[in-house]
Design a protein around this motif. Structure first.
Motif, PDB file in Angstrom:
ATOM      1  N   MET A  90       0.149  -0.790  -0.015  1.00 22.14           N
ATOM      2  CA  MET A  90      -0.002  -0.131  -0.438  1.00 22.14           C
ATOM      3  C   MET A  90       1.102   0.963   0.645  1.00 22.14           C
ATOM      4  N   LEU A  91       0.386   2.361  -1.033  1.00 19.26           N
ATOM      5  CA  LEU A  91       1.366   2.878  -0.617  1.00 19.26           C
ATOM      6  C   LEU A  91       1.365   4.070   0.222  1.00 19.26           C
ATOM      7  N   GLN A  92       2.680   5.021   0.957  1.00 19.66           N
ATOM      8  CA  GLN A  92       2.254   6.068   2.286  1.00 19.66           C
ATOM      9  C   GLN A  92       0.783   7.395   1.920  1.00 19.66           C
ATOM     10  N   ASN A  93       0.378   7.286   0.764  1.00 24.31           N
ATOM     11  CA  ASN A  93      -0.534   8.196   0.272  1.00 24.31           C
ATOM     12  C   ASN A  93      -2.406   7.401   1.210  1.00 24.31           C
ATOM     13  N   LYS A  94      -1.780   6.532   0.457  1.00 19.35           N
ATOM     14  CA  LYS A  94      -3.255   4.803   0.337  1.00 19.35           C
ATOM     15  C   LYS A  94      -3.152   4.324   2.335  1.00 19.35           C
ATOM     16  N   LYS A  95      -2.024   4.688   2.596  1.00 22.14           N
ATOM     17  CA  LYS A  95      -2.738   4.654   4.095  1.00 22.14           C
ATOM     18  C   LYS A  95      -3.008   5.174   5.084  1.00 22.14           C
ATOM     19  N   GLU A  96      -2.168   6.584   4.696  1.00 15.63           N
ATOM     20  CA  GLU A  96      -2.571   7.463   5.039  1.00 15.63           C
ATOM     21  C   GLU A  96      -4.168   8.102   4.923  1.00 15.63           C
ATOM     22  N   GLN A  97      -4.770   7.533   3.517  1.00 12.64           N
ATOM     23  CA  GLN A  97      -6.376   7.991   3.199  1.00 12.64           C
ATOM     24  C   GLN A  97      -6.996   6.923   4.534  1.00 12.64           C
ATOM     25  N   HIS A  98      -6.373   5.342   4.342  1.00 15.25           N
ATOM     26  CA  HIS A  98      -6.796   4.395   5.145  1.00 15.25           C
ATOM     27  C   HIS A  98      -6.682   4.919   6.476  1.00 15.25           C
ATOM     28  N   TRP A  99      -6.335   6.020   7.133  1.00 14.49           N
ATOM     29  CA  TRP A  99      -6.136   5.914   8.222  1.00 14.49           C
ATOM     30  C   TRP A  99      -7.046   7.038   8.800  1.00 14.49           C
ATOM     31  N   GLN A 100      -6.994   8.133   7.583  1.00 15.35           N
ATOM     32  CA  GLN A 100      -8.444   9.291   8.231  1.00 15.35           C
ATOM     33  C   GLN A 100      -9.036   8.785   7.744  1.00 15.35           C
ATOM     34  N   ARG A 101      -9.555   7.612   7.024  1.00 14.80           N
ATOM     35  CA  ARG A 101     -11.207   7.143   7.478  1.00 14.80           C
ATOM     36  C   ARG A 101     -11.240   6.200   8.261  1.00 14.80           C
ATOM     37  N   ILE A 102     -10.365   5.547   8.773  1.00 10.74           N
ATOM     38  CA  ILE A 102     -10.249   4.896  10.429  1.00 10.74           C
ATOM     39  C   ILE A 102     -11.349   6.168  11.481  1.00 10.74           C
ATOM     40  N   PHE A 103     -10.297   7.025  11.888  1.00  9.48           N
ATOM     41  CA  PHE A 103     -10.202   7.937  12.269  1.00  9.48           C
ATOM     42  C   PHE A 103     -12.011   8.810  12.425  1.00  9.48           C
ATOM     43  N   GLN A 104     -12.510   9.233  11.066  1.00  9.83           N
ATOM     44  CA  GLN A 104     -13.093   9.443  10.518  1.00  9.83           C
ATOM     45  C   GLN A 104     -14.566   8.668  11.443  1.00  9.83           C
ATOM     46  N   LEU A 127      -0.148  11.867  11.446  1.00 11.95           N
ATOM     47  CA  LEU A 127      -0.944  11.924  10.314  1.00 11.95           C
ATOM     48  C   LEU A 127      -1.836  13.381  10.971  1.00 11.95           C
ATOM     49  N   SER A 128      -1.501  13.708  12.779  1.00 10.87           N
ATOM     50  CA  SER A 128      -1.565  15.449  13.072  1.00 10.87           C
ATOM     51  C   SER A 128      -1.120  16.624  12.709  1.00 10.87           C
TER      52      SER A 128
END
Length: 46
Positions: free
Chosen positions: A1-15, A45-46
């Protein structure tokens, strides 16, 4: 998983956690996520 995809994944989890109304510990427990991993990504991500 690309770094950007990981960041998007975790942003969704936080949401999802925010929308769930559950505290961090209960959300992680119900979703098989370690609290330490959740905290790592929150800090990153903060």
């Amino acid at each position: 998983m690309l770094q950007n995809k990981k960041e998007q994944h975790w942003q969704r989890i936080f949401q999802l956690q925010a929308e769930s109304g559950l505290n961090k510990s209960e959300f992680c427990k119900r979703n098989n996520i370690t609290v330490s991993t959740f905290n790592f990504w929150a800090k990153k991500l903060s």
